[in-house]
Design a protein around this motif. Structure first.
Motif, short mmCIF file in Angstrom:
data_model
loop_
_atom_site.label_atom_id
_atom_site.label_comp_id
_atom_site.label_asym_id
_atom_site.label_seq_id
_atom_site.Cartn_x
_atom_site.Cartn_y
_atom_site.Cartn_z
N PRO A 256 0.90 -0.99 0.02
CA PRO A 256 -0.02 -0.07 0.00
C PRO A 256 1.00 1.27 -0.01
CG PRO A 256 -0.96 -1.56 1.42
CD PRO A 256 0.49 -2.25 1.01
N LEU A 257 1.82 1.22 0.72
CA LEU A 257 2.74 2.64 0.73
C LEU A 257 3.52 2.72 -0.44
CD1 LEU A 257 4.31 2.53 4.34
CD2 LEU A 257 2.59 4.05 3.31
N LEU A 258 4.16 1.41 -1.18
CA LEU A 258 4.54 1.46 -2.48
C LEU A 258 3.72 2.10 -3.49
CD1 LEU A 258 6.73 -1.69 -2.44
CD2 LEU A 258 7.61 0.54 -2.63
N TYR A 259 2.37 1.76 -3.43
CA TYR A 259 1.41 2.05 -4.47
C TYR A 259 1.11 3.65 -4.21
CZ TYR A 259 1.04 -2.13 -6.54
OH TYR A 259 1.36 -3.62 -7.02
N GLY A 260 1.21 4.20 -2.98
CA GLY A 260 1.18 5.58 -2.58
C GLY A 260 2.39 6.33 -3.38
N LEU A 261 3.44 5.89 -3.28
CA LEU A 261 4.55 6.31 -3.89
C LEU A 261 4.28 6.20 -5.30
CD1 LEU A 261 7.60 7.44 -4.00
CD2 LEU A 261 8.52 4.84 -3.79
N SER A 262 3.84 5.29 -5.84
CA SER A 262 3.51 5.12 -7.24
C SER A 262 2.54 6.39 -7.72
CB SER A 262 2.88 3.60 -7.86
OG SER A 262 2.76 3.79 -9.20
N ASP A 263 1.76 6.57 -7.00
CA ASP A 263 0.76 7.66 -7.25
C ASP A 263 1.40 8.94 -7.35
OD1 ASP A 263 -1.29 5.71 -7.35
OD2 ASP A 263 -2.03 5.95 -5.48
N LEU A 264 2.28 9.17 -6.68
CA LEU A 264 3.08 10.50 -6.54
C LEU A 264 3.76 10.59 -7.80
CD1 LEU A 264 4.30 10.85 -2.96
CD2 LEU A 264 2.46 12.26 -3.99
N LEU A 265 4.69 9.37 -7.95
CA LEU A 265 5.31 9.52 -9.33
C LEU A 265 4.74 9.54 -10.43
CD1 LEU A 265 7.77 6.08 -8.62
CD2 LEU A 265 8.48 8.75 -8.79
N TYR A 266 3.45 9.15 -10.71
CA TYR A 266 2.36 9.29 -11.64
C TYR A 266 2.24 10.93 -12.20
CZ TYR A 266 -1.99 9.93 -14.27
OH TYR A 266 -3.05 10.39 -15.06
N LEU A 267 1.94 11.62 -10.80
CA LEU A 267 1.80 13.15 -10.97
C LEU A 267 3.02 13.69 -11.65
CD1 LEU A 267 -0.07 13.63 -7.47
CD2 LEU A 267 -0.95 13.62 -9.93
N VAL A 268 4.31 13.14 -11.01
CA VAL A 268 5.32 13.90 -11.50
C VAL A 268 5.94 13.48 -13.23
CG1 VAL A 268 8.14 13.55 -11.49
CG2 VAL A 268 6.41 13.90 -9.48
N MET A 269 5.42 12.04 -13.40
CA MET A 269 5.93 11.80 -14.72
C MET A 269 4.85 12.11 -15.80
SD MET A 269 8.58 9.77 -14.28
CE MET A 269 9.05 8.75 -15.52
N ALA A 270 3.69 12.19 -15.57
CA ALA A 270 2.47 12.30 -16.49
C ALA A 270 2.01 13.82 -16.50
CB ALA A 270 1.12 11.72 -16.22
N LYS A 271 2.28 14.38 -15.18
CA LYS A 271 1.69 16.06 -15.33
C LYS A 271 2.90 16.97 -15.17
CE LYS A 271 -2.58 14.59 -15.02
NZ LYS A 271 -3.34 14.56 -16.01
N GLY A 272 4.05 16.32 -14.44
CA GLY A 272 5.23 17.54 -14.42
C GLY A 272 6.18 17.24 -15.61
N VAL A 273 7.11 16.26 -15.48
CA VAL A 273 8.09 16.30 -16.52
C VAL A 273 7.29 16.01 -17.91
CG1 VAL A 273 9.83 15.80 -15.13
CG2 VAL A 273 8.62 13.97 -15.86
N LYS A 274 6.17 15.32 -17.84
CA LYS A 274 5.52 14.88 -19.03
C LYS A 274 6.41 13.96 -19.75
CE LYS A 274 2.88 18.91 -19.27
NZ LYS A 274 2.60 20.46 -20.29
N TYR A 275 6.90 12.74 -19.24
CA TYR A 275 7.77 11.77 -19.80
C TYR A 275 7.51 11.45 -21.01
CZ TYR A 275 10.58 7.60 -19.79
OH TYR A 275 11.50 6.46 -20.43
N ARG A 276 8.24 11.56 -22.21
CA ARG A 276 8.10 11.01 -23.46
C ARG A 276 6.69 11.21 -23.99
NH1 ARG A 276 12.22 6.02 -24.72
NH2 ARG A 276 14.06 7.01 -23.97
N ARG A 277 6.04 12.30 -23.41
CA ARG A 277 4.72 12.41 -24.17
C ARG A 277 4.77 12.57 -25.38
NH1 ARG A 277 0.93 17.10 -21.53
NH2 ARG A 277 0.81 15.29 -19.71
N LYS A 278 5.32 13.14 -26.36
CA LYS A 278 5.43 13.10 -27.69
C LYS A 278 5.48 11.85 -28.52
CE LYS A 278 7.47 15.70 -31.61
NZ LYS A 278 8.74 16.58 -31.96
N VAL A 279 6.47 10.88 -27.82
CA VAL A 279 6.48 9.60 -28.70
C VAL A 279 5.36 8.91 -28.05
CG1 VAL A 279 8.02 7.66 -28.03
CG2 VAL A 279 8.99 9.67 -28.25
N ILE A 280 4.74 8.96 -27.05
CA ILE A 280 3.61 8.22 -26.55
C ILE A 280 2.40 8.54 -27.47
CG2 ILE A 280 1.89 7.89 -24.76
CD1 ILE A 280 4.57 8.31 -22.76
N ARG A 281 2.29 9.69 -27.49
CA ARG A 281 1.22 10.26 -28.39
C ARG A 281 1.23 9.89 -29.77
NH1 ARG A 281 -1.13 15.93 -25.29
NH2 ARG A 281 -1.57 14.75 -23.19
#
Length: 290
Positions: free
Chosen positions: A23-48
């Protein structure tokens, strides 16, 4: 000395995180999601770009839902991979179920090594756990590409050794498999065969996800040399951190022609991806070479 220090830092950080409950690891994953998807937008251009070209029939809203699903799975993969350092057999058996293991045992007992194809789908780092569901193989091997950072490469080999597979560098695969076959060893080897393939060196192409796609038939070429059986590992995500693996036979319509087993594998992988597209690794440059 610097490499040893980096490894100690990596090992300490990963080791500490791996002690956290899921449960704590998945809480960390949720924070990483915000960083990767909303913050740094990791490889968004390639993905899209990959999603638009693969699913021209889908609406923009549908593509955005797939993208969101991808980022969630991507960050879950990170914490689930870290967890391998301290994941018990009980936890593995609770979270990973397997059907079709008897197919592997049948081919091994009939004297065939097994080439197991799979893709970068769902959590491929947990796949070596399938060996707990086979009886006949002496050992399981996995092919890997060494990291440029030797300290991190050493750490990843440690992580991937959780279920005691033999890790074989790409450049040593042919020699290793032929030697094991000559020694009459009973083994299964996993090939993740959906990497980018360079058109400059690969003259093998097929239609994959609506795009003309180069592919490498290396696994099949080696398998033919050692009289291997070809199987596919279909993956389903049944819940967060829960996966079901199904071993399936690869049965091309004809065994004649160019790489029939590899082509059939790619068709089976595409079926898996279309079932839930967001679980595939859309951030890699699969179609860099046109």
């Amino acid at each position: 000395m610097r490499e040893k220090l980096r490894y100690a830092l990596y090992r300490g950080a990963f080791g500490a995180l791996s002690l956290l409950p899921f449960p704590l690891l998945y809480g960390l994953s949720d924070l990483l999601y915000l960083v990767m998807a909303k913050g740094v937008k990791y490889r968004r251009k390639v993905i899209r770009e990959n999603l638009r070209n693969s699913f021209p029939e889908k609406s923009e809203r549908e593509l955005l839902d797939i993208e969101k699903d991808f980022y969630h799975q991507f960050t879950d993969n990170i914490v689930e991979t870290i967890k391998l350092l301290n994941m018990s057999d009980r936890q593995a058996d609770k979270r990973i179920t397997v059907t079709g293991g008897e197919i592997v045992d049948r081919y091994i007992n009939d004297g065939h090594p097994v080439v197991l194809y799979l893709g970068h789908y769902a959590n491929w780092e947990w796949v070596p756990s399938v060996v707990r569901h086979f009886k006949a193989p002496e050992f399981c091997a996995q092919v890997y590409k060494p990291q440029h950072d030797k300290a991190f490469d050493r750490l990843m080999l440690k992580v991937r050794s959780r279920f005691n597979p033999v890790s074989v560098p790409q450049k040593q695969v042919f020699r290793s498999l032929v030697r094991w076959r000559n020694e009459d060893r009973k083994f299964i080897v996993g090939f993740i065969s959906d990497h980018r393939s360079n058109l400059n060196v690969s003259h093998h192409r097929t239609t994959f996800l609506n795009q003309m796609t180069p592919f490498s038939p290396g696994g099949e070429e080696i398998g033919n040399r050692i009289n291997a059986a070809y199987l596919y590992l279909d993956v389903e995500k049944t819940g967060r951190g829960h996966y079901h693996f199904t071993v399936k036979e690869i049965c091309p319509e004809s065994t004649e022609g160019d790489s029939p087993y590899t082509r059939r594998y790619l068709e089976m992988l595409e079926d898996t991806i279309r079932r839930r597209p967001g679980l595939w690794l859309w951030s890699h440059r699969r179609w860099r070479y046109k």
